[in-house]
Enzyme design. Structure first.
Site, mmCIF file in Angstrom:
data_model
loop_
_atom_site.group_PDB
_atom_site.id
_atom_site.type_symbol
_atom_site.label_atom_id
_atom_site.label_comp_id
_atom_site.label_asym_id
_atom_site.label_seq_id
_atom_site.Cartn_x
_atom_site.Cartn_y
_atom_site.Cartn_z
ATOM 1 N N LEU A 160 0.843 -1.188 0.000
ATOM 2 C CA LEU A 160 0.000 0.000 0.000
ATOM 3 C C LEU A 160 0.881 1.241 0.000
ATOM 4 O O LEU A 160 1.967 1.255 0.582
ATOM 5 C CB LEU A 160 -0.893 0.028 1.247
ATOM 6 C CG LEU A 160 -1.919 -1.100 1.413
ATOM 7 C CD1 LEU A 160 -2.686 -0.914 2.705
ATOM 8 C CD2 LEU A 160 -2.861 -1.163 0.223
ATOM 9 N N ASP A 161 0.406 2.311 -0.634
ATOM 10 C CA ASP A 161 1.115 3.584 -0.566
ATOM 11 C C ASP A 161 1.233 4.033 0.883
ATOM 12 O O ASP A 161 0.402 3.671 1.737
ATOM 13 C CB ASP A 161 0.362 4.661 -1.354
ATOM 14 C CG ASP A 161 0.298 4.367 -2.848
ATOM 15 O OD1 ASP A 161 1.164 3.627 -3.335
ATOM 16 O OD2 ASP A 161 -0.624 4.888 -3.502
ATOM 17 N N ARG A 162 2.218 4.854 1.155
ATOM 18 C CA ARG A 162 2.405 5.378 2.508
ATOM 19 C C ARG A 162 1.140 6.084 3.000
ATOM 20 O O ARG A 162 0.747 5.952 4.165
ATOM 21 C CB ARG A 162 3.583 6.351 2.532
ATOM 22 C CG ARG A 162 3.809 7.030 3.875
ATOM 23 C CD ARG A 162 5.039 7.906 3.850
ATOM 24 N NE ARG A 162 4.920 8.986 2.893
ATOM 25 C CZ ARG A 162 4.337 10.161 3.138
ATOM 26 N NH1 ARG A 162 3.799 10.398 4.330
ATOM 27 N NH2 ARG A 162 4.302 11.106 2.225
#
Length: 536
Positions: A160-162
Site C-alpha cells: 500500500l502507498d504510505r
C-alpha cells in the site's frame, strides 16, 4: 536518503523523541545512519553530485553538495567529492543525519495470525510506509513488525502507498509470500477499497475505468493516464454522498494492481480523492485537476525549476557544479530521464510544479540562507564506523566492513570540560587511515552548536496571510525544539508538527478475498455519513 541500500545491523534504534506538541503523532529523535551500496549501471561514468541530485529529491542540490564537501560520503573507502566519477564496481558508503518525519500514532493492528500457514493479516495506518524509503526507516511497517511485534522476519505480499491505510497480508516465510504474491499478480485476489472523493459521484450504476497508467517521474512517484502505459481497470460504486462537504464515499474494486491506480482513475473521472496532496492539487494540475487526462504529445521542451518569487532573494547558494555547468536538476533536463516515453509539455509542466511545491514546502531557501553562512561540518557523533574490507572480500549489498574491525567516534564534549572527544578503537582492529572511510570527519574537533540555528528569518511570503503563517510556524518550531529553528548537527530547517489528518488520504484497503480466506477491516472513521475534517 542517498541510496536505497543495506544498513549495518549494529546501528541501535534511536530513542523516541520527546512527546510531540500536537497529539496523535508518533516521532523519534534524529540520528546518524550509514548507507552502503554498489554502483548501478546507470550511474557509471557520471559525477556523484549529478547522480544523487538527479536520482533523489529528498533534499536540495545544495544539501547534497554540502554533504559531499563535508566528507561523509566515500567511494571504495576514499572521500568522494562532488566531481568524483563513479566507475563500475565502486562501493559507495554514506552517512546521513536522518530526520524521520512523524507518522500518525494510530497503532498497527494484527487482525489474523496463522503460524501454521505462515502468514499474518494486518491493518496498516495511513502515513506509515511499508518499507524503509526516503527518510523513513524505524517508522516503516516492516521495522515496526520486527522490532515491536517480535516477528524475526516478515515478507510483504501486497503493498500500500504510505498515505493509504488498510489491509495487508504479510508472509512469515519466503515460500508463503511467493505463493501469495503470485495469487495477487495472476488476479486471484478480489480487492475492495473505500475512498472519499470530491464532488457528487454518479449514483445509478457502477462506473468502470479501464485507462492505461504510466509512471512518468520515479522520484516524485507521479503516474498519469497514458496510451503507452500498462493496462489498468477499476470499478467504482457510490455508497453515499455528503452535501455539506460535497464529497462522496465510494466502494472501489481494482481489477489490476498498478501504482496509484485508484487515485489516478478517480482523478481522470473528475472526482479525485478529497484530500489527495498530489492528484487533487490545483497548483499542480490547474483548475481542471487533470479531469479526462492530459495531452501526451511528446515534446523536448524543458525549463529550469523556478522557485516562488518571494524565495528568490534568500537564495545565497552557489548553483553550479565543478565544471560551472548547471546540473540536470538545475536546468530541468532531468525531467523525463526516468520516463519510459518522451514527455509532453503538459507532463513536464505538472512535474515541474510538483517539484517546486515540494521544494517550497521543505523551505529549502531558509535552510540555504543559514547553512551557507554557517558552513558547519557534519560530525556523526557516537556512530560506529567499520574498516572497509579488502576488495576481494566485499559482497554486493553486504556489510561494509569485516568482522573484528571497528572504530567508534564518540560524541564531542561540552564546553568547559577538560576531556577531548577521541576515537575508540577495538583492541583487535586497525585504526582508519587518511585514505579510509570518513577520515575527513576529524573526531578530535569539539562540536559546538551554531548560534544561527536559533535565528528566525523575517517572514517573506508575498501576502500578509502568508507572512502570518510563517511567523506562527516559526513560533511553533521553537516551542517544540527548545528554541531551535534548525538542527544543530546538520542545519536542516525544523518544521512544526503537522496535523495527523494531513498524514494520510481518504483511501483504505477494506477487504481481500483470497485462497486462504476472506479478510477485512472495520470501515475507517472518515467514511461515516456526515464526517467532517479540517480543510486548509
Amino acid at each position: 536518503m542517498l541510496l536505497a541500500a543495506m544498513a549495518p545491523d549494529a546501528v541501535p534504534a534511536p530513542a523516541p523523541a520527546p512527546e510531540p506538541t500536537r497529539p496523535g503523532l508518533r516521532k523519534i529523535a534524529p540520528y546518524w545512519y550509514p548507507y552502503t551500496t554498489m554502483a548501478k549501471s546507470r550511474w557509471l561514468n557520471r559525477e556523484i553530485l549529478e547522480i544523487v541530485s538527479t536520482e533523489f529529491r529528498d533534499r536540495s542540490v545544495e544539501y547534497y553538495r554540502y554533504a559531499l564537501e563535508s566528507g561523509v560520503t566515500t567511494i571504495n573507502g576514499k572521500i568522494a567529492k562532488a566531481d568524483t566519477i563513479v566507475r563500475n564496481g565502486d562501493r559507495i558508503e554514506n552517512i546521513v543525519h536522518r530526520h524521520e518525519p512523524p507518522v500518525a500514532s494510530k497503532p498497527v493492528k494484527i487482525l489474523h495470525e496463522d503460524r501454521e500457514r505462515e502468514f499474518i493479516v494486518i491493518d496498516k495506518p495511513g502515513s506509515i510506509p511499508v518499507h524503509a524509503t526516503g527518510r523513513y526507516f524505524y517508522l516503516s511497517l516492516v521495522e515496526i513488525l520486527q522490532r515491536e511485534f517480535g516477528y524475526p522476519k516478515v515478507y510483504t505480499v501486497n503493498r500500500l502507498d504510505r498515505l493509504t491505510s488498510g489491509l495487508m497480508i504479510i508472509g512469515l516465510s519466503s515460500p508463503r509470500a511467493h505463493a501469495l504474491s503470485q495469487e495477487f499478480v495472476q488476479g486471484g485476489v478480489k480487492k475492495e477499497y473505500v475512498a472519499r472523493c470530491s464532488g457528487e459521484f454518479p449514483a445509478e450504476e457502477e462506473v468502470v475505468v479501464d485507462r492505461p497508467l504510466l509512471t512518468v517521474d520515479r522520484q516524485m512517484g507521479l503516474n498519469i493516464v497514458h496510451p503507452e502505459g500498462k493496462l489498468a481497470k477499476t470499478v467504482f460504486k457510490r455508497l453515499n454522498y455528503d452535501r455539506s462537504t460535497n464529497t462522496s464515499v465510494l466502494l472501489c474494486r481494482p481489477l489490476t494492481g498498478r501504482s496509484h491506480q485508484i487515485r489516478v482513475h478517480l482523478q481522470y473521472l473528475g472526482h479525485p480523492i478529497a484530500n489527495d496532496p498530489v492528484y487533487s492539487e490545483s497548483k499542480i494540475w490547474g483548475p481542471n485537476l487533470g479531469k479526462g487526462g492530459i495531452d501526451t504529445t511528446p515534446s523536448h521542451e524543458r525549463a529550469p525549476p523556478v522557485p516562488p518569487p518571494h524565495l528568490l532573494a534568500t537564495d545565497t547558494a552557489t548553483s553550479t557544479n565543478a565544471s560551472s555547468q548547471p546540473l540536470p536538476r538545475e536546468s530541468g533536463k532531468d525531467i523525463g530521464m526516468g520516463s519510459p516515453v518522451p514527455l509532453s509539455v503538459d507532463a513536464v509542466g505538472i512535474i515541474t510544479r510538483l517539484r517546486n511545491m515540494k521544494d517550497e514546502n521543505e523551505d529549502w531557501s531558509r535552510w540555504r540562507d543559514v547553512v551557507f553562512k554557517a558552513k558547519g561540518r557534519l560530525h556523526p557523533k557516537g556512530m560506529p564506523h567499520q574498516k572497509l574490507p579488502p576488495q576481494n572480500r566485499r559482497k554486493r549489498g553486504g556489510p561494509a566492513w569485516t568482522e573484528g574491525e571497528s572504530v567508534t567516534y564518540v560524541a564531542g564534549s561540552s564546553p568547559g570540560k577538560e576531556e577531548t572527544p577521541r576515537p575508540q578503537v577495538a583492541d583487535d582492529a586497525a585504526p582508519l587511515t587518511d585514505e579510509e572511510a570518513l577520515a575527513i570527519l576529524d573526531p578530535a574537533s569539539p562540536f559546538a552548536e551554531n548560534p544561527l540555528v536559533r535565528v528566525a528569518p523575517a517572514p517573506d511570503a508575498p501576502t500578509e496571510i502568508g507572512r502570518a503563517k510563517q511567523a506562527a510556524a516559526q513560533i511553533a518550531v521553537q516551542e517544540e525544539n527548545d528554541g531551535a529553528l534548525y538542527c544543530n548537527e546538520c542545519y536542516l530547517p525544523l518544521h512544526p508538527d503537522p496535523p495527523p489528518e494531513r498524514l494520510y488520504i481518504f483511501l483504505h484497503a477494506l477487504r481481500y478475498t483470497t485462497s486462504l480466506g476472506v479478510f477485512e477491516t472495520d470501515m475507517p472513521e472518515w467514511a461515516a455519513q456526515g464526517w467532517q475534517w479540517e480543510r486548509t
